[in-house]
Design an enzyme around this catalytic site. Structure first.
Site, PDB file in Angstrom:
ATOM      1  NE  ARG A   1      31.368 -31.541 -13.561  1.00  0.00           N
ATOM      2  CZ  ARG A   1      31.441 -31.177 -12.354  1.00  0.00           C
ATOM      3  NH1 ARG A   1      31.009 -31.445 -11.206  1.00  0.00           N
ATOM      4  NH2 ARG A   1      32.588 -30.112 -12.015  1.00  0.00           N
TER       5      ARG A   1
ATOM      6  CB  THR B   1      23.792 -30.082 -18.161  1.00  0.00           C
ATOM      7  OG1 THR B   1      25.019 -31.024 -18.595  1.00  0.00           O
ATOM      8  CG2 THR B   1      23.255 -29.208 -19.498  1.00  0.00           C
TER       9      THR B   1
ATOM     10  CG  ASP C   1      39.335 -31.167 -12.287  1.00  0.00           C
ATOM     11  OD1 ASP C   1      39.813 -32.337 -12.584  1.00  0.00           O
ATOM     12  OD2 ASP C   1      38.348 -30.917 -13.199  1.00  0.00           O
TER      13      ASP C   1
ATOM     14  CG  ASP D   1      42.144 -29.584 -14.300  1.00  0.00           C
ATOM     15  OD1 ASP D   1      42.385 -30.207 -15.413  1.00  0.00           O
ATOM     16  OD2 ASP D   1      41.144 -28.793 -13.937  1.00  0.00           O
TER      17      ASP D   1
END
Length: 209
Positions: A104, A108, A200, A203
Site C-alpha cells: 500500500r 495514496t 498492521d 508487522d
C-alpha cells in the site's frame, strides 16, 4: 451480488480477541492466525463437491465420499496473507499455493503490484485468496482482477477482519466473489486502518515493528 459470510464461531471470536490485544507478541499472533484460518477453512470449503467411491474397511467393502471436481489453490496477498496459508494447508494439504505481491502506497493508500506467481493450472482450480485485513478493498480488488485476467472464475476471498467500506468495494467491483470474514469492524480511520482492528497484520505476524 456476492455474499458476505461472517464466521462467528465462539472459538474463532475468542482467538481473534487475543490477536487484537496490543500486548500479544508475534509468535502467539502467528499461531492464532493459523488456527483461525483452519477453522474458517471449514466454512470456505463447505460446498466442495463430493463423489462416491468404493473402499474396503478392515470389516467390509463400502461406499464412501471423496472430494471431486475442482482442485484448490490458495493465493495469499503478500505479505500478511502468508499468515493464513498454513492453516488452510493443514485442512487441504494437496492445495497448490500461488502468491500475489501488493503493498500500500502510504500517501495514496492505493495498492502497488510487485510480484505475481501462480500455479500453471490456476484457471482450473477453486481459488481462495487470503489477506487478514479487508480495509479499503484496493489490494483485494486488484488481486481478484489479476486472477480473472488469468482465467479464474471460481474465487473466494478470505479475510480475518473487514469493514463496510472494503466489503462494499469488493462487492461492487467483483460481485461474483463471495467474502468470508471472522468479524466486520466499525470503520476506517484517517490513515485507512481498520477501527478497532488489530494494527498492521504484516508487522505483527513478522515482528517488523
Amino acid at each position: 451480488m456476492s455474499q458476505v459470510h461472517v464466521i462467528d464461531h465462539p472459538m474463532i471470536q475468542h482467538k481473534l480477541t487475543i490477536m487484537r490485544r496490543k500486548e500479544t507478541g508475534s509468535k502467539d499472533f502467528r499461531q492464532l492466525l493459523k488456527e483461525i484460518s483452519l477453522l474458517m477453512g471449514y466454512e470456505v470449503t463447505r460446498d466442495i463437491v463430493l463423489e462416491d467411491i468404493e473402499i474396503e474397511t478392515p470389516i467390509c467393502k463400502t461406499m464412501a465420499k471423496k472430494v471431486s471436481g475442482r482442485k484448490l489453490a490458495i493465493v495469499p496477498i503478500l505479505r500478511a496473507g502468508i499468515g493464513m496459508v498454513d492453516g488452510l494447508l493443514d485442512l487441504v494439504p494437496v492445495a497448490k499455493v500461488g502468491h500475489i505481491g501488493l503493498y500500500r502506497n502510504e500517501q495514496t493508500h492505493n495498492p502497488v503490484v510487485y510480484f505475481c506467481k501462480l500455479p500453471e493450472d490456476i484457471q482450473e482450480r477453486m481459488v481462495i485468496v487470503t489477506d487478514p485485513m479487508l480495509a479499503t478493498g484496493g489490494s483485494a480488488c486488484d488481486a481478484l482482477s489479476m486472477l480473472k485476467e488469468r482465467g479464474c472464475n471460481n474465487i473466494r476471498l478470505m479475510c480475518l477482519v473487514g469493514v463496510p467500506e472494503g466489503i462494499a468495494r469488493v462487492q461492487k467491483e467483483h460481485p461474483d466473489v463471495d467474502i468470508y470474514v471472522a468479524a466486520i469492524d466499525e470503520k476506517l480511520n484517517e490513515n485507512a486502518y481498520i477501527v478497532p482492528g488489530l494494527g498492521d497484520a504484516g508487522d505483527r505476524i513478522f515482528g517488523t515493528k
